[in-house]
Design an enzyme around this catalytic site. Structure first.
Site, short mmCIF file in Angstrom:
data_model
loop_
_atom_site.label_atom_id
_atom_site.label_comp_id
_atom_site.label_asym_id
_atom_site.label_seq_id
_atom_site.Cartn_x
_atom_site.Cartn_y
_atom_site.Cartn_z
N ARG A 120 36.36 34.57 39.08
CA ARG A 120 37.55 34.00 39.73
C ARG A 120 38.01 34.97 40.79
O ARG A 120 38.24 36.14 40.54
CB ARG A 120 38.65 33.72 38.69
CG ARG A 120 39.06 34.93 37.88
CD ARG A 120 40.31 34.65 37.05
NE ARG A 120 40.53 35.65 36.02
CZ ARG A 120 41.11 36.83 36.21
NH1 ARG A 120 41.52 37.18 37.42
NH2 ARG A 120 41.27 37.68 35.20
N HIS A 152 44.42 35.93 37.22
CA HIS A 152 44.23 35.09 36.03
C HIS A 152 45.12 33.84 36.12
O HIS A 152 44.66 32.72 35.91
CB HIS A 152 44.56 35.90 34.79
CG HIS A 152 44.50 35.11 33.53
ND1 HIS A 152 43.32 34.64 33.00
CD2 HIS A 152 45.48 34.69 32.69
CE1 HIS A 152 43.57 33.97 31.89
NE2 HIS A 152 44.88 33.99 31.68
N TYR A 170 42.73 46.03 37.61
CA TYR A 170 41.58 46.13 36.71
C TYR A 170 40.25 45.74 37.36
O TYR A 170 39.22 45.80 36.72
CB TYR A 170 41.81 45.27 35.45
CG TYR A 170 42.15 43.81 35.70
CD1 TYR A 170 41.15 42.86 35.85
CD2 TYR A 170 43.47 43.40 35.79
CE1 TYR A 170 41.46 41.52 36.07
CE2 TYR A 170 43.79 42.07 36.01
CZ TYR A 170 42.78 41.14 36.15
OH TYR A 170 43.10 39.82 36.38
#
Length: 347
Positions: free
Chosen positions: A246, A250, A260
């Site tokens: 993606r 999120h 991250y």
């Protein structure tokens, strides 16, 4: 990992090439372009405060739409929260998808002819539900499948194993798609399990498992099509792991992927973009052009504008609306609340 088109849109596995007409190939591309535009517009609408919950989909179009393209209208869809595109292409009106994002109950009222449930928010819960739906299809003698989607994080849930084990034990016609986009929110997949792949976990419950290039729409389509054929022929369920990514966060609810994910990782996966790859392949066959893509983009923008306008025109939901659709016959405590809120809403 099963792959048909490489990153440059070149055929690398001709034997696995699906039996799709030129019109089918063009339709697949049209859906992916349309869905990318829908994602871009949905993010913008979310930032404007005109949508509620939204999970970006850019990067996962081949995984989502390639698998869905292998289905029939009567197949049953149990999506996760990122899988609204499959719901739309299965028959959910676009304005209702926007209402779902806003938390409006009408966004969760599936049309009569749509075999689907609302996107599941609880991680992995749809997997056990899919096993039950699939068993129901089998017991009714239907030649259809139940397909469900989750991310790599969902494969760490107990429901993942329970649902697959149940479906395998009863040879239920289910397809379990795990879209491995490398992170369960911020937790990398290698920290979720010591298994080398998610696909290999199928062996523990005695069902086939396939690892597929999730950025290759043709590979995803073909593996799903074969899984569907096995299922309706009484050969039971299949687990499909699509390796995908993606590009966005999120969800739009405050996640920051730069905390991250590295720029190098983003750059690496952007080179595998499913739209770029398939575009190159179709252009090589003289089936796609910049003009044709621009037509799709403009039509998508027009339809999205009309859908959000229709969603804006929907009656605001009231507490009495929610109470009235909870039961066929209201229990006494809700009857009391109904009267209380009717009085409040009349003022």
């Amino acid at each position: 990992m099963i792959q048909i088109l490489n990153e440059d849109g070149e055929m690398v596995n001709e034997d696995a090439m699906p039996d799709l007409s030129d019109d089918d190939l063009v339709e697949l591309m049209r859906r992916m372009v349309y869905t990318r535009v829908l994602d871009q517009r949905s993010i913008a609408l979310n930032r404007q405060g005109r949508l509620g919950f939204y999970a970006p989909t850019a990067g996962q179009e081949a995984s989502q739409l390639g698998s869905h393209f292998a289905l029939e209208k009567e197949d049953f869809l149990l999506p996760a929260y990122r899988d609204v595109p499959q719901l739309i292409w299965h028959g959910l009106p676009l304005y209702q998808a926007f209402l779902f994002s806003r938390g409006h109950f009408h966004g969760n009222q599936m049309p009569e002819d749509l075999n689907a449930v609302s996107p599941q928010i609880i991680i992995g819960a749809q997997i056990t539900q899919a096993a039950g739906v699939a068993l129901g299809l089998k017991r009714r003698g239907k030649k259809n499948v139940a397909i469900t989607y989750t991310g790599d994080g969902g494969a760490s849930q107990g429901d993942f194993y329970e649902g697959m084990n149940f479906a395998g034990a009863y040879q239920a016609p289910a397809i379990f798609v795990v879209q491995n986009n490398q992170f369960a929110i911020s937790v990398p997949v290698e920290k979720q399990s010591a298994a080398k792949t998610i696909a290999q976990k199928a062996a523990a419950v005695g069902v086939p498992g396939y690892l597929v290039d999730g950025m290759d729409v043709l590979a995803v389509y073909q593996v799903t099509k074969e899984a569907r054929e096995r299922a309706i022929n009484g050969e039971g369920p299949t687990l499909i792991e699509t390796m995908t990514y993606r590009y966005g966060p999120h969800t739009m609810a405050g996640d920051d992927p730069t905390r991250y994910r590295t720029d190098d990782m983003d750059d690496e996966w952007e080179k595998k973009d499913p739209l770029v790859r398939f575009r190159k392949y179709l252009e090589g066959k003289d089936l796609w052009s910049e003009d044709k893509e621009n037509e799709v983009i403009e039509k998508a923008k027009e339809e999205i504008k009309a859908a959000i306008k229709k969603a804006d025109g929907q009656d605001k939901q009231k507490v009495t609306d929610l109470i009235s659709i909870m039961h066929d016959k209201l229990p006494y405590n809700l009857e009391e609340q109904m009267e209380e809120y009717k009085e409040k809403e009349s003022k």
